[in-house]
Design a protein around this motif. Structure first.
Motif, PDB file in Angstrom:
ATOM      1  N   GLU A 264      -3.967   0.469   9.433  1.00 55.37           N
ATOM      2  CA  GLU A 264      -4.080   1.735   8.710  1.00 55.37           C
ATOM      3  C   GLU A 264      -4.294   2.890   9.670  1.00 55.37           C
ATOM      4  O   GLU A 264      -5.114   3.784   9.453  1.00 55.37           O
ATOM      5  CB  GLU A 264      -5.184   1.668   7.649  1.00 55.37           C
TER       6      GLU A 264
ATOM      7  N   LYS B 180       0.839  -1.194   0.000  1.00 54.29           N
ATOM      8  CA  LYS B 180       0.000   0.000   0.000  1.00 54.29           C
ATOM      9  C   LYS B 180       0.879   1.249   0.000  1.00 54.29           C
ATOM     10  O   LYS B 180       2.062   1.185   0.352  1.00 54.29           O
ATOM     11  CB  LYS B 180      -0.906   0.020   1.239  1.00 54.29           C
TER      12      LYS B 180
ATOM     13  N   LEU C 236       0.788   5.276   1.458  1.00 54.19           N
ATOM     14  CA  LEU C 236       0.130   6.310   2.255  1.00 54.19           C
ATOM     15  C   LEU C 236       0.543   7.671   1.720  1.00 54.19           C
ATOM     16  O   LEU C 236       1.727   7.915   1.483  1.00 54.19           O
ATOM     17  CB  LEU C 236       0.513   6.195   3.727  1.00 54.19           C
TER      18      LEU C 236
ATOM     19  N   ILE D 214      -4.865   6.444   1.232  1.00 57.68           N
ATOM     20  CA  ILE D 214      -4.090   5.210   1.126  1.00 57.68           C
ATOM     21  C   ILE D 214      -4.465   4.502  -0.168  1.00 57.68           C
ATOM     22  O   ILE D 214      -5.642   4.444  -0.549  1.00 57.68           O
ATOM     23  CB  ILE D 214      -4.320   4.292   2.347  1.00 57.68           C
TER      24      ILE D 214
END
Length: 333
Positions: A187, A114, A116, A132
């Motif tokens: 997250e 992922k 950010l 994200i």
């Protein structure tokens, strides 16, 4: 029996895209067709485009590099690149890129990578919004976070370690500094370590990783001209277990500088030395036991160089899902 010449062009390109750099010479010698494909940049989309971009920032995680493409004075699309495998994937933004945005790359406990993004991250450390990006869904999500800290824009961009990213932050309404972590599984941000430094007294704090297993912290005090490097394996709140790695008095060394662009250092535990990168003057300093000091690299550049450690990795960059091609999703979370 199927022969190489019977394979489709798409399949051959797919095979060659997965060949590591160390094996490409052997792959090129397989046949004239394969050698010709390596020479034809148009067949290596987006790999061929990497030869024509200027990266303004680079972020590293797990053998992957997140490169921010800069066109003139505006940041354009980002590209995630595995130099070892020769793979790349362009990432489209949910909205325009800003030169004040900040990024980090990581993965969750299921190895889903992922990105950010801190939107509109200004010189005062103010972030308007967090997003994200999930490689599997090829989509951005808005994260509704209310942090009580700020990350100075001129400070270190963040350190990736075991899938998560660590930052040196300071209190929004105070001057105390500490290490925070963005957990790519939950997250969310979490507080990790309190630091003895204070943002207003001329101290510099930089993070580094040791063999991608330990967290190292460099402290520099302008009032005493002292550098101290500490290392810890435990990076959770209330579980600090620091050990001092090096202490050096740099006052005798007039060439030494820790101007704010100094954002990286590297540790060699066996040789008991550390390398500090001075981006402002485009040079590096080697420090060690018994107050050892040496300038080991020096040169001129038109821009502050980006220096990061890199370990070759066989991690595959997830391909764009078939159902997501041509679409761009932005959701609240």
């Amino acid at each position: 029996m199927t022969r190489i010449s019977d394979l489709s062009q798409d399949l051959i390109e797919e095979i060659l895209s997965r060949v590591p750099l160390t094996s490409q010479r052997a792959a090129r010698s397989t046949c004239k067709q394969w050698n010709g494909l390596y020479k034809d940049e148009c067949c290596w989309e987006p790999i061929g485009q990497l030869n024509h971009i200027t990266a303004s920032d680079v972020y590293h995680c797990d053998g992957l590099l997140l490169c921010l493409h800069k066109k003139g004075m505006v940041k354009s699309d980002t590209v995630v690149w595995n130099p070892y495998l020769g793979q790349a994937r362009w990432i489209k933004p949910s909205k325009f890129f800003s030169k004040f945005d900040r990024y980090c790359l990581g993965y969750d406990n299921k190895n889903n990578h992922k990105i950010l993004r801190f939107l509109h991250h200004d010189n005062y450390g103010t972030t308007v919004e967090h997003e994200i990006f999930n490689f599997k869904s090829d989509s951005w999500r808005v994260l509704h976070l209310t942090p009580d800290w700020i990350i100075p824009y001129k400070g270190q961009g963040g350190l990736s370690l075991k899938g998560n990213t660590y930052f040196v932050a300071r209190e929004r309404l105070g001057m105390r500094e500490y290490v925070i972590c963005f957990d790519f599984t939950s997250e969310r941000f979490r507080h990790c370590l309190d630091l003895e430094s204070n943002y207003g007294n001329g101290e510099t704090v930089i993070l580094s990783a040791v063999r991608e297993e330990q967290l190292a912290v460099l402290f520099y005090r302008e009032d005493t001209n002292a550098i101290e490097i500490r290392i810890t394996r435990k990076i959770e709140a209330n579980e600090e277990s620091w050990r001092t790695f090096l202490k050096v008095d740099v006052q005798p060394f007039t060439m030494f500088s820790m101007y704010p662009p100094c954002r990286s250092f590297f540790v060699d535990e066996k040789k008991k030395v550390a390398l500090i990168c001075d981006n402002h003057f485009s040079r590096a300093y080697m420090i060690g036991e018994d107050n050892y000091f040496k300038i080991v690299a020096q040169g001129k550049t038109t821009h502050w160089p980006v220096v990061c450690y890199y370990v070759p990795s066989s991690v595959q960059i997830p391909k764009v899902p078939v159902h997501a091609r041509g679409k761009r999703k932005v959701r609240d979370y």
